[in-house]
Design an enzyme around this catalytic site. Structure first.
Site, PDB file in Angstrom:
ATOM      1  N   SER A  31       0.830  -1.202   0.000  1.00 39.03           N
ATOM      2  CA  SER A  31       0.000   0.000   0.000  1.00 39.03           C
ATOM      3  C   SER A  31       0.867   1.254   0.000  1.00 39.03           C
ATOM      4  O   SER A  31       1.845   1.353   0.733  1.00 39.03           O
ATOM      5  CB  SER A  31      -0.903   0.011   1.232  1.00 39.03           C
ATOM      6  OG  SER A  31      -1.756  -1.117   1.218  1.00 39.03           O
ATOM      7  N   HIS A  62      -4.579  -5.742  -5.238  1.00 35.64           N
ATOM      8  CA  HIS A  62      -3.268  -6.341  -5.443  1.00 35.64           C
ATOM      9  C   HIS A  62      -3.260  -6.999  -6.826  1.00 35.64           C
ATOM     10  O   HIS A  62      -3.926  -7.999  -7.046  1.00 35.64           O
ATOM     11  CB  HIS A  62      -2.959  -7.367  -4.350  1.00 35.64           C
ATOM     12  CG  HIS A  62      -2.668  -6.747  -3.018  1.00 35.64           C
ATOM     13  ND1 HIS A  62      -1.460  -6.901  -2.377  1.00 35.64           N
ATOM     14  CD2 HIS A  62      -3.422  -5.950  -2.216  1.00 35.64           C
ATOM     15  CE1 HIS A  62      -1.489  -6.230  -1.229  1.00 35.64           C
ATOM     16  NE2 HIS A  62      -2.677  -5.662  -1.115  1.00 35.64           N
ATOM     17  N   HIS A  84      -0.690 -12.996   1.865  1.00 33.36           N
ATOM     18  CA  HIS A  84      -0.935 -12.839   3.283  1.00 33.36           C
ATOM     19  C   HIS A  84      -1.345 -14.170   3.910  1.00 33.36           C
ATOM     20  O   HIS A  84      -1.990 -15.008   3.268  1.00 33.36           O
ATOM     21  CB  HIS A  84      -2.059 -11.829   3.538  1.00 33.36           C
ATOM     22  CG  HIS A  84      -1.834 -10.483   2.947  1.00 33.36           C
ATOM     23  ND1 HIS A  84      -2.076 -10.218   1.618  1.00 33.36           N
ATOM     24  CD2 HIS A  84      -1.405  -9.320   3.502  1.00 33.36           C
ATOM     25  CE1 HIS A  84      -1.797  -8.940   1.380  1.00 33.36           C
ATOM     26  NE2 HIS A  84      -1.386  -8.387   2.492  1.00 33.36           N
ATOM     27  N   TYR A  86      -3.646 -14.509   6.062  1.00 33.95           N
ATOM     28  CA  TYR A  86      -5.107 -14.567   6.185  1.00 33.95           C
ATOM     29  C   TYR A  86      -5.793 -15.054   4.905  1.00 33.95           C
ATOM     30  O   TYR A  86      -6.965 -15.423   4.937  1.00 33.95           O
ATOM     31  CB  TYR A  86      -5.691 -13.220   6.618  1.00 33.95           C
ATOM     32  CG  TYR A  86      -5.524 -12.073   5.644  1.00 33.95           C
ATOM     33  CD1 TYR A  86      -6.238 -12.000   4.453  1.00 33.95           C
ATOM     34  CD2 TYR A  86      -4.656 -11.021   5.934  1.00 33.95           C
ATOM     35  CE1 TYR A  86      -6.082 -10.947   3.577  1.00 33.95           C
ATOM     36  CE2 TYR A  86      -4.504  -9.959   5.070  1.00 33.95           C
ATOM     37  CZ  TYR A  86      -5.219  -9.926   3.892  1.00 33.95           C
ATOM     38  OH  TYR A  86      -5.060  -8.877   3.020  1.00 33.95           O
ATOM     39  N   GLU A  87      -5.077 -15.059   3.782  1.00 36.51           N
ATOM     40  CA  GLU A  87      -5.657 -15.585   2.546  1.00 36.51           C
ATOM     41  C   GLU A  87      -5.728 -17.109   2.553  1.00 36.51           C
ATOM     42  O   GLU A  87      -6.324 -17.705   1.649  1.00 36.51           O
ATOM     43  CB  GLU A  87      -4.837 -15.125   1.344  1.00 36.51           C
ATOM     44  CG  GLU A  87      -4.871 -13.634   1.097  1.00 36.51           C
ATOM     45  CD  GLU A  87      -3.973 -13.225  -0.053  1.00 36.51           C
ATOM     46  OE1 GLU A  87      -4.374 -13.435  -1.224  1.00 36.51           O
ATOM     47  OE2 GLU A  87      -2.866 -12.718   0.209  1.00 36.51           O
ATOM     48  N   ALA A 114       0.198  -0.832   4.610  1.00 37.93           N
ATOM     49  CA  ALA A 114      -0.750   0.043   5.301  1.00 37.93           C
ATOM     50  C   ALA A 114      -0.910  -0.477   6.720  1.00 37.93           C
ATOM     51  O   ALA A 114      -0.952  -1.689   6.941  1.00 37.93           O
ATOM     52  CB  ALA A 114      -2.093   0.046   4.584  1.00 37.93           C
ATOM     53  N   MET A 211      -1.023  -6.549   8.869  1.00 42.88           N
ATOM     54  CA  MET A 211      -1.213  -7.980   8.635  1.00 42.88           C
ATOM     55  C   MET A 211      -0.176  -8.557   7.654  1.00 42.88           C
ATOM     56  O   MET A 211      -0.432  -9.581   7.022  1.00 42.88           O
ATOM     57  CB  MET A 211      -2.617  -8.232   8.075  1.00 42.88           C
ATOM     58  CG  MET A 211      -3.736  -7.631   8.894  1.00 42.88           C
ATOM     59  SD  MET A 211      -5.334  -7.756   8.040  1.00 42.88           S
ATOM     60  CE  MET A 211      -6.321  -6.632   9.053  1.00 42.88           C
ATOM     61  N   SER A 212       0.978  -7.906   7.522  1.00 49.34           N
ATOM     62  CA  SER A 212       1.947  -8.361   6.514  1.00 49.34           C
ATOM     63  C   SER A 212       3.360  -8.019   6.954  1.00 49.34           C
ATOM     64  O   SER A 212       3.617  -7.719   8.119  1.00 49.34           O
ATOM     65  CB  SER A 212       1.645  -7.685   5.172  1.00 49.34           C
ATOM     66  OG  SER A 212       1.887  -6.282   5.252  1.00 49.34           O
ATOM     67  N   ASN A 235      -5.062   5.096   9.859  1.00 43.40           N
ATOM     68  CA  ASN A 235      -6.010   5.596  10.851  1.00 43.40           C
ATOM     69  C   ASN A 235      -5.386   5.517  12.229  1.00 43.40           C
ATOM     70  O   ASN A 235      -4.483   4.702  12.466  1.00 43.40           O
ATOM     71  CB  ASN A 235      -7.333   4.816  10.819  1.00 43.40           C
ATOM     72  CG  ASN A 235      -7.151   3.348  11.146  1.00 43.40           C
ATOM     73  OD1 ASN A 235      -6.221   2.696  10.674  1.00 43.40           O
ATOM     74  ND2 ASN A 235      -8.038   2.803  11.954  1.00 43.40           N
ATOM     75  N   HIS A 247     -11.742  -1.944   3.427  1.00 42.06           N
ATOM     76  CA  HIS A 247     -10.469  -2.008   2.719  1.00 42.06           C
ATOM     77  C   HIS A 247     -10.330  -0.819   1.770  1.00 42.06           C
ATOM     78  O   HIS A 247      -9.241  -0.270   1.606  1.00 42.06           O
ATOM     79  CB  HIS A 247     -10.401  -3.332   1.950  1.00 42.06           C
ATOM     80  CG  HIS A 247      -9.116  -3.543   1.214  1.00 42.06           C
ATOM     81  ND1 HIS A 247      -7.905  -3.637   1.859  1.00 42.06           N
ATOM     82  CD2 HIS A 247      -8.865  -3.665  -0.119  1.00 42.06           C
ATOM     83  CE1 HIS A 247      -6.950  -3.837   0.954  1.00 42.06           C
ATOM     84  NE2 HIS A 247      -7.499  -3.847  -0.231  1.00 42.06           N
TER      85      HIS A 247
END
Length: 271
Positions: A31, A62, A84, A86-87, A114, A211-212, A235, A247
């Site tokens: 990001s 992506h 990732h 989580y994928e 990000a 998360m990465s 944020n 997202h």
């Protein structure tokens, strides 16, 4: 020879004819760095699905493409889209491209992401140079058989290259960019953090959470690569009642930081 080593060698052999040992630098275009790809004079590109043993990114935004070419005066390999945990991928799959980069002779890795800000001194849109990380992921990328010549127990006391951090600070001062310095914490996702989790991570010493990045950095360091990482703070819940819940909103904030981040990376790689 293990299946993992064979796959790394086969993928490197597939890419090597186009790269021919010319790329000492790899970039994971996370990001805030998507447009840096437009500055690369492309000599060859591949869709992930066409590269042997490569995973395929499933995350919206992506693109899923590997690029080789010149960024300014330097040859680079660039990933447009990362993988990732989580994928549903294993950590071996998440970090597989970094293993291939090592086999192709890459010695420096640049990464971006990000991240949500846990440090209330930060503002949305800030750029945070990662000086250290906390690995809060449930699976370690080096678990299992050690891939030599990397050490079984690699030192992570200086995971993010101090010389590169100093270079970033000097360039940022020259072009009028403000950089934060902080600790990045990686968790598994894919949910965004609750307010209580943000507070907990801050107590742990994290300035930002995402998360990465951490798995790729660990594997890069295991192979002796220098690493530079940066987070776009999307944020800061402690400072605002407004919550980023999609997202798309996270991408919008990252895109607003893109020009600054791309300029910084371009100059770092070329200088």
């Amino acid at each position: 020879m293990s299946d993992e080593i064979n796959e790394i060698k086969e993928t490197a052999a597939f890419l090597a004819p186009a790269i021919a040992g010319r790329a000492g630098t790899a970039i994971i275009l996370g990001s805030g760095l998507g447009n840096l790809a437009s500055d690369i004079r492309v000599e060859k590109e591949w869709q992930y699905k066409d590269i042997p043993h490569f995973p395929v990114s499933t995350v919206e935004g992506h693109e899923g493409k590997l690029i080789f070419g010149r960024l300014g005066d330097k040859y680079v390999i660039a990933m447009k889209g990362r993988f990732h945990y989580y994928e549903g991928y294993s950590m071996k799959q998440v970090t597989f491209p970094v293993r291939v980069f090592g086999a192709l002779g890459v010695r420096t890795l640049y990464v971006s992401n990000a991240a949500g800000g846990t440090n209330s001194d930060y503002d949305a849109g800030d750029l945070m140079v990662i000086t250290d990380h906390i690995n809060f992921l449930p699976e370690h990328p080096l678990r299992g058989r050690n891939l030599e010549p990397g050490p079984r127990f690699p030192d992570m006391s200086c995971a993010y290259d101090r010389e590169l951090i100093s270079k970033a600070d000097a360039i940022a001062a020259d072009i009028g960019i403000t950089l934060r310095h902080g600790v990045y914490l990686a968790n598994s996702g894919p949910t965004y953090e609750t307010p209580a989790e943000y507070r907990m991570y801050r107590l742990f010493g994290a300035d930002a959470v995402g998360m990465s990045t951490v798995p790729e950095v660990i594997v890069a360091r295991h192979q002796g690569m220098r690493v530079f990482g940066i987070s776009v703070i999307t944020n800061v819940p402690a400072k605002s009642a407004a919550k980023l819940t999609t997202h798309t909103e996270v991408e919008d904030v990252a895109n607003r930081a893109e020009k600054r981040l791309c300029t910084l990376f371009y100059r770092m790689i070329n200088e």
